[in-house]
Structure formats: structure tokens, C-alpha cells
Design a protein around this motif. Structure first.
Motif, PDB file in Angstrom:
ATOM      1  N   ASN A  26       0.909  -1.286   0.309  1.00 12.05           N
ATOM      2  CA  ASN A  26       0.001   0.129   0.188  1.00 12.05           C
ATOM      3  C   ASN A  26       0.456   1.206   0.124  1.00 12.05           C
ATOM      4  O   ASN A  26       0.400   2.427  -0.643  1.00 12.05           O
ATOM      5  CB  ASN A  26      -1.063   0.066   1.265  1.00 12.05           C
ATOM      6  N   ASP A  62       0.177 -20.278   1.949  1.00  6.23           N
ATOM      7  CA  ASP A  62       0.880 -19.734   0.821  1.00  6.23           C
ATOM      8  C   ASP A  62       2.080 -19.616   1.259  1.00  6.23           C
ATOM      9  O   ASP A  62       2.825 -19.590   2.351  1.00  6.23           O
ATOM     10  CB  ASP A  62       0.107 -18.557   0.565  1.00  6.23           C
ATOM     11  N   LYS A 103      -1.192 -10.474   5.534  1.00  5.93           N
ATOM     12  CA  LYS A 103      -2.676 -11.276   5.421  1.00  5.93           C
ATOM     13  C   LYS A 103      -3.702 -10.077   5.764  1.00  5.93           C
ATOM     14  O   LYS A 103      -4.855 -10.200   4.879  1.00  5.93           O
ATOM     15  CB  LYS A 103      -2.372 -12.301   6.436  1.00  5.93           C
ATOM     16  N   ALA A 104      -3.798  -8.470   6.133  1.00 10.32           N
ATOM     17  CA  ALA A 104      -4.879  -8.598   6.458  1.00 10.32           C
ATOM     18  C   ALA A 104      -5.149  -7.642   5.134  1.00 10.32           C
ATOM     19  O   ALA A 104      -5.985  -7.438   4.622  1.00 10.32           O
ATOM     20  CB  ALA A 104      -4.327  -7.128   7.478  1.00 10.32           C
ATOM     21  N   GLN A 105      -4.142  -7.325   4.737  1.00 11.00           N
ATOM     22  CA  GLN A 105      -4.506  -6.179   2.800  1.00 11.00           C
ATOM     23  C   GLN A 105      -4.798  -7.640   2.135  1.00 11.00           C
ATOM     24  O   GLN A 105      -4.941  -7.528   0.884  1.00 11.00           O
ATOM     25  CB  GLN A 105      -2.604  -5.429   2.613  1.00 11.00           C
ATOM     26  N   GLY A 106      -4.864  -8.847   2.699  1.00 10.52           N
ATOM     27  CA  GLY A 106      -4.978  -9.776   1.623  1.00 10.52           C
ATOM     28  C   GLY A 106      -4.050 -10.100   0.654  1.00 10.52           C
ATOM     29  O   GLY A 106      -3.571 -10.581  -0.370  1.00 10.52           O
ATOM     30  N   VAL A 107      -2.931  -9.946   0.956  1.00  8.42           N
ATOM     31  CA  VAL A 107      -1.317 -10.026  -0.494  1.00  8.42           C
ATOM     32  C   VAL A 107      -0.999 -11.326   0.299  1.00  8.42           C
ATOM     33  O   VAL A 107      -0.608 -12.287  -0.563  1.00  8.42           O
ATOM     34  CB  VAL A 107      -0.133  -9.170   0.419  1.00  8.42           C
ATOM     35  N   TRP A 108      -0.882 -12.131   1.071  1.00  7.24           N
ATOM     36  CA  TRP A 108      -0.670 -13.254   2.104  1.00  7.24           C
ATOM     37  C   TRP A 108      -1.958 -14.232   2.464  1.00  7.24           C
ATOM     38  O   TRP A 108      -1.785 -13.665   3.179  1.00  7.24           O
ATOM     39  CB  TRP A 108       0.259 -13.470   2.656  1.00  7.24           C
ATOM     40  N   GLN A 109      -1.938 -15.474   2.112  1.00  4.15           N
ATOM     41  CA  GLN A 109      -3.108 -15.768   2.265  1.00  4.15           C
ATOM     42  C   GLN A 109      -1.964 -17.529   3.391  1.00  4.15           C
ATOM     43  O   GLN A 109      -1.429 -17.636   2.933  1.00  4.15           O
ATOM     44  CB  GLN A 109      -3.560 -16.995   1.403  1.00  4.15           C
ATOM     45  N   GLU A 110      -2.331 -17.524   5.166  1.00  3.07           N
ATOM     46  CA  GLU A 110      -2.446 -19.016   5.226  1.00  3.07           C
ATOM     47  C   GLU A 110      -1.807 -19.943   4.361  1.00  3.07           C
ATOM     48  O   GLU A 110      -2.801 -20.613   3.568  1.00  3.07           O
ATOM     49  CB  GLU A 110      -3.035 -19.035   6.661  1.00  3.07           C
TER      50      GLU A 110
END
Length: 156
Positions: free
Chosen positions: A80, A146, A137-144
Motif C-alpha cells: 500500500n 501460501d 494477511k490483513a491486506q490480502g497479499v499473503w494467505q495462510e
């Protein structure tokens, strides 16, 4: 003064001593606490000059510039926002673009630069500091599940 009054005065004195000791310890620790911030947080907050913070995120691709006397500038991003970081010293062996990093130092709002006195890089292919991972994770860049951003997985 009878025995009961002496006993109560000793207990009260001990309680005052313990409370004063706890207050001194809490005061000393408060000065040493350094909070984690993402680049978005650092830019949004109005920090007093000289306030120590930890800045974490990903090293932005193409941003690493090496200068004289082991001076390095690079940008840390959370996708961001990004913050320019200036560091003088030897970088960790695992430091590279696209990888997770946590820097500790002070932010200079006038210059828009984070002056780091320590840089921490990941220690193995799956490591990402919890605060950095939570922020991504909060920004949706990295998922658990992955791999961490910038981590290449090996296929056989």
C-alpha cells in the motif's frame, strides 16, 4: 505501639516498597519497548523525532542502492505504501529484494526516510516475522499456507 500495630506497619511498608519497585521496573521497560509498524502505519502516524520504532515489510524490487562505506538505501513496502530506509552497516546474508525484512531505528518525517540501525532478514525459506505476516494477511497479499511473498518453492 502494640504487636498488631507493628505488624500492620511492617506489612504496609513492604507493600509501599513493592509498589515503588514495580513502578520503577515498569518505567524502565516502557522506555525500552519498540513497537512494530508497517510502512502505511509509519506514514500515517505523527511520530515525534527520535521515536524508536520497528518497520517491517517486504524489500521493494529494484530499490536497493549501495553507497560508499557500506551505506545502503532501499524501500520497505506493504504493497500500500513504501518507506525509504537508510542503513550503514553490513546487511544480513539473506537480505534481498522481494523478501521480508524488519528494520529498527527512527523515522525522519522531514526527510521522509527511516534511519535504521539494525536490519533483520528471514532466517529460512518459511520464516516471516509474525507482525509482518499479519500485516500482509490483513491486506490480502499473503494467505495462510501460501509461501511467504518472494519465496520460491521447489518442485520435483
Amino acid at each position: 505501639m502494640n504487636r498488631k500495630q507493628k505488624r500492620l506497619s511492617i506489612i504496609a511498608g513492604g507493600a509501599v516498597f513493592l509498589a515503588a519497585s514495580a513502578a520503577l521496573v515498569a518505567s524502565a521497560l516502557r522506555e525500552q519497548i519498540v513497537f512494530f509498524n508497517s510502512p502505511t502505519d509509519v506514514l500515517a502516524q505523527q511520530m515525534a523525532p527520535g521515536t524508536r520504532v520497528r518497520l517491517g515489510g517486504l524489500v521493494e524490487d529494484g530499490s536497493v542502492e549501495r553507497g560508499e562505506n557500506s551505506a545502503v538505501t532501499f524501500r520497505v513496502t506493504d504493497t500500500n505504501a513504501s518507506v525509504k530506509v537508510r542503513y550503514v552497516g553490513i546487511l544480513p546474508d539473506l537480505f534481498r529484494e522481494g523478501q521480508g525484512v524488519v528494520t529498527e531505528g527512527t523515522f525522519s518525517p522531514e526527510q521522509g526516510t527511516f534511519l535504521a540501525d539494525s536490519v533483520l532478514a528471514k532466517h529460512d525459506e518459511n520464516y516471516m516475522p509474525k507482525e509482518v505476516a499479519d500485516s500482509l494477511k490483513a491486506q490480502g497479499v499473503w494467505q495462510e499456507g501460501d509461501p511467504a511473498p518472494g519465496v520460491e518453492t521447489q518442485t520435483q
